[in-house]
Write an enzyme that holds these catalytic residues in place. Structure first.
Site, PDB file in Angstrom:
ATOM      1  N   HIS A   1      -7.319  24.547  43.594  1.00  0.00           N
ATOM      2  CA  HIS A   1      -7.182  23.094  43.511  1.00  0.00           C
ATOM      3  C   HIS A   1      -6.147  22.642  44.534  1.00  0.00           C
ATOM      4  CE1 HIS A   1      -3.409  22.540  40.746  1.00  0.00           C
ATOM      5  NE2 HIS A   1      -3.319  23.669  41.395  1.00  0.00           N
TER       6      HIS A   1
ATOM      7  N   CYS B   1       2.139  21.979  46.343  1.00  0.00           N
ATOM      8  CA  CYS B   1       0.883  21.809  45.596  1.00  0.00           C
ATOM      9  C   CYS B   1      -0.059  20.796  46.233  1.00  0.00           C
ATOM     10  CB  CYS B   1       1.166  21.455  44.138  1.00  0.00           C
ATOM     11  SG  CYS B   1       1.878  22.834  43.233  1.00  0.00           S
TER      12      CYS B   1
ATOM     13  N   HIS C   1      -4.763  25.589  47.333  1.00  0.00           N
ATOM     14  CA  HIS C   1      -4.219  26.834  46.793  1.00  0.00           C
ATOM     15  C   HIS C   1      -4.923  27.136  45.471  1.00  0.00           C
ATOM     16  CE1 HIS C   1      -1.909  23.823  44.564  1.00  0.00           C
ATOM     17  NE2 HIS C   1      -1.602  24.763  43.674  1.00  0.00           N
TER      18      HIS C   1
ATOM     19  N   HIS D   1      -4.790  29.524  41.450  1.00  0.00           N
ATOM     20  CA  HIS D   1      -4.016  30.164  40.392  1.00  0.00           C
ATOM     21  C   HIS D   1      -4.901  31.123  39.612  1.00  0.00           C
ATOM     22  CE1 HIS D   1      -0.729  27.253  40.791  1.00  0.00           C
ATOM     23  NE2 HIS D   1      -1.643  26.311  40.850  1.00  0.00           N
TER      24      HIS D   1
ATOM     25  N   HIS E   1     -13.590  30.918  39.750  1.00  0.00           N
ATOM     26  CA  HIS E   1     -13.843  31.167  41.164  1.00  0.00           C
ATOM     27  C   HIS E   1     -14.454  29.967  41.874  1.00  0.00           C
ATOM     28  CE1 HIS E   1     -12.811  35.239  40.073  1.00  0.00           C
ATOM     29  NE2 HIS E   1     -12.616  35.459  41.358  1.00  0.00           N
TER      30      HIS E   1
ATOM     31  N   GLU F   1      -0.561  27.663  34.677  1.00  0.00           N
ATOM     32  CA  GLU F   1      -0.823  27.933  36.089  1.00  0.00           C
ATOM     33  C   GLU F   1      -0.170  29.246  36.509  1.00  0.00           C
ATOM     34  OE1 GLU F   1      -1.544  23.575  38.060  1.00  0.00           O
ATOM     35  OE2 GLU F   1       0.338  24.578  38.502  1.00  0.00           O
TER      36      GLU F   1
END
Length: 150
Positions: free
Chosen positions: A24, A33, A37, A39, A78, A139
């Site tokens: 996201h 952020c 990137h 998590h 994914h 996260e």
């Protein structure tokens, strides 16, 4: 005899978590952020019912697995969550269209948790007589957000 306050504050819940990997970016974020990137999310579901079933359960844990956890696998795992108003959406659609999940919210942990409780939970659990009362989205091991329905 229980007081009405004790009764209203007493609750039994069934909880299960599920791990997914997902990308996201947070539009308007002042730090890292704002970049693309991802998590390794851990998502905790808390399910409640008005009463226990005849066996003494809120719901069998497998129901949470094949409704909520499977929904995460099918829809978020994914993939890359992108807000429908993100200025990068057109370019990302050109290069990674099938991996994108266009969401109606800026994909913060808080908004993901709220979406799962308010939109996905009712749809996935309606036939089981239970409610997704809260969802915690981790996260990282240190950072999480929880949404609890009122």
């Amino acid at each position: 005899m229980l007081s009405i306050y004790s009764y209203l504050c007493s609750m039994i819940a069934a909880e299960r978590y599920h791990d997914i990997s997902c990308g996201h970016r947070v539009v308007g974020h002042e730090g890292k952020c704002r970049f693309l990137h991802g998590h390794n999310y851990r998502i905790h579901f808390t399910v409640v019912a008005d009463q226990l079933d005849e066996i003494g359960r809120v719901v069998d844990f497998s129901v949470i697995k094949y409704t909520l956890c499977q929904w995460l696998e099918d829809n978020f795992d994914h993939k890359f969550l992108i807000w429908k108003e993100d200025e990068l959406l057109p370019q990302l659609l050109d290069i990674a269209g099938e991996s994108l999940v266009i969401v109606p919210f800026n994909p913060t942990a808080e908004n993901i948790a709220r979406y799962l409780v308010e939109d996905i939970g009712p749809m996935q659990l309606q036939q089981y007589g239970v409610t997704l009362a809260s969802c915690k989205v981790e996260e990282t091991a240190k950072c999480s957000a929880t949404f609890t329905s009122s």
